[in-house]
Design an enzyme around this catalytic site. Sequence first.
Site, mmCIF file in Angstrom:
data_model
loop_
_atom_site.group_PDB
_atom_site.id
_atom_site.type_symbol
_atom_site.label_atom_id
_atom_site.label_comp_id
_atom_site.label_asym_id
_atom_site.label_seq_id
_atom_site.Cartn_x
_atom_site.Cartn_y
_atom_site.Cartn_z
ATOM 1 N N ARG A 65 0.875 -1.182 0.000
ATOM 2 C CA ARG A 65 0.000 0.000 0.000
ATOM 3 C C ARG A 65 0.901 1.217 0.000
ATOM 4 O O ARG A 65 1.671 1.435 0.928
ATOM 5 C CB ARG A 65 -0.903 0.013 1.245
ATOM 6 C CG ARG A 65 -1.623 1.335 1.456
ATOM 7 C CD ARG A 65 -2.723 1.267 2.474
ATOM 8 N NE ARG A 65 -3.834 0.484 1.969
ATOM 9 C CZ ARG A 65 -5.033 0.422 2.550
ATOM 10 N NH1 ARG A 65 -5.280 1.120 3.645
ATOM 11 N NH2 ARG A 65 -5.992 -0.312 2.034
ATOM 12 N N HIS A 71 -7.488 0.527 -6.271
ATOM 13 C CA HIS A 71 -7.619 -0.357 -5.097
ATOM 14 C C HIS A 71 -8.216 -1.686 -5.583
ATOM 15 O O HIS A 71 -9.338 -2.047 -5.248
ATOM 16 C CB HIS A 71 -8.527 0.317 -4.056
ATOM 17 C CG HIS A 71 -8.420 -0.251 -2.675
ATOM 18 N ND1 HIS A 71 -7.619 -1.326 -2.358
ATOM 19 C CD2 HIS A 71 -9.035 0.106 -1.510
ATOM 20 C CE1 HIS A 71 -7.735 -1.591 -1.060
ATOM 21 N NE2 HIS A 71 -8.583 -0.746 -0.528
ATOM 22 N N GLN A 82 -9.825 -4.408 -3.250
ATOM 23 C CA GLN A 82 -11.139 -4.044 -2.716
ATOM 24 C C GLN A 82 -12.227 -4.355 -3.748
ATOM 25 O O GLN A 82 -13.293 -4.861 -3.396
ATOM 26 C CB GLN A 82 -11.157 -2.554 -2.358
ATOM 27 C CG GLN A 82 -12.469 -2.104 -1.754
ATOM 28 C CD GLN A 82 -12.731 -2.727 -0.394
ATOM 29 O OE1 GLN A 82 -11.931 -2.586 0.507
ATOM 30 N NE2 GLN A 82 -13.854 -3.428 -0.238
ATOM 31 N N ASP A 101 -17.870 5.821 -0.948
ATOM 32 C CA ASP A 101 -16.576 5.790 -0.257
ATOM 33 C C ASP A 101 -16.440 7.118 0.478
ATOM 34 O O ASP A 101 -17.186 8.067 0.209
ATOM 35 C CB ASP A 101 -15.454 5.608 -1.307
ATOM 36 C CG ASP A 101 -14.081 5.428 -0.677
ATOM 37 O OD1 ASP A 101 -13.998 5.096 0.518
ATOM 38 O OD2 ASP A 101 -13.075 5.632 -1.401
ATOM 39 N N CYS A 119 -16.388 0.446 1.184
ATOM 40 C CA CYS A 119 -15.149 -0.291 1.476
ATOM 41 C C CYS A 119 -14.700 -0.122 2.916
ATOM 42 O O CYS A 119 -13.880 -0.897 3.391
ATOM 43 C CB CYS A 119 -14.061 0.109 0.493
ATOM 44 S SG CYS A 119 -13.545 1.823 0.624
ATOM 45 N N ARG A 133 -12.565 -9.424 1.669
ATOM 46 C CA ARG A 133 -11.176 -9.058 1.357
ATOM 47 C C ARG A 133 -10.281 -10.274 1.568
ATOM 48 O O ARG A 133 -9.384 -10.545 0.772
ATOM 49 C CB ARG A 133 -10.701 -7.901 2.260
ATOM 50 C CG ARG A 133 -11.393 -6.561 2.003
ATOM 51 C CD ARG A 133 -10.969 -5.950 0.675
ATOM 52 N NE ARG A 133 -9.549 -5.738 0.595
ATOM 53 C CZ ARG A 133 -8.892 -4.685 1.096
ATOM 54 N NH1 ARG A 133 -9.560 -3.719 1.694
ATOM 55 N NH2 ARG A 133 -7.572 -4.570 0.970
#
Length: 310
Positions: A101, A128, A131, A227, A267, A295
């Site tokens: 990340r 991402h 996700q 989000d 998420c 996930r």
Amino acid sequence: MTRHLLRDDDLGPAEQREVLELALRLKADRFALRPLAGPRTVAILFDKPTLRTQLSFTVGVVELGGHPMVVDGKLAQIGVRESVADTARVLGPQVAAVVWRTFGQDRLEQMAALAGVPVVNALTDDFHPCQILADLLTLAERWGGPAALAGRTLAYLGDGGNNMAHSYLLGGATAGMHVRIATPDSRQPAADVLARAQQLAATTGGSVLVTDDAAQAADGADCVATDTWVSMGDDTDEAEAVALFSPFQVDAALLGRAAPGAVVLHCLPAYRGKEITAEVIDGPQSAVFAEAENRLHAQKAVLAWLLERS
Ligand code: CP
């Protein structure tokens, strides 16, 4: 050839389906595959905050028979203490895979070019993909499997230029979905990402729409996603974000425009009363905690799939 997951379109439509099928299999039988038995180590590096990603990759690597080495970016200082290139050449010979990340997509690309092992994007400023695989898995479970994603409509409301919007565009189009992004004019998706999503959709039977009209995006949608209004590293002031994004809040009225039983995704972490109301995120159509659990299963599938092909 070493395979990586740096962005959503690193998996073609058939490959994405394979990964989702594998995730369903690993969810049903968590210890069915042990590609990291040894144990082999996976380096899991974080230059930004996390809860879910650290948790799910740590658990997932252990369940695949491996050893997770979680490194706080403040300790490693990749790109400060030494270059990304030198870091890749140190990590590669000792680990089975690198999960990272970080900020710029270019950093991840440099790592992938030199590590010699699969590199997985655990979130960058731009994408991402882990996700979105978890999100697609969550929808596939509810709709009858990965093949049932094609032709369904996913509406995302919020910052159209952030990593989630970009990944919904690429990952959703790859799955053959109709992806609608509702966002203010000032927060459009990157032009190259939008063009790539349109190109993908043309081959999968999906479509892409970007609008500043939240109702237009939500009308009849099978899934409504949002989000945080201020992503990690975004310097938008809180009051400015509220003014800009309030018309895109996912509330009961907005959800009422979607298809009956539409699935609500976020998420996480979520800010109730901002991008989504408590009534919706804690309501019967919300799948956000199944999404968070997925996930684990999606990422185990990605690691197993990449390792087998590299
Ligand atoms: N959704 C997500 O990536 O969660 P974390 O930031 O907590 O890892």
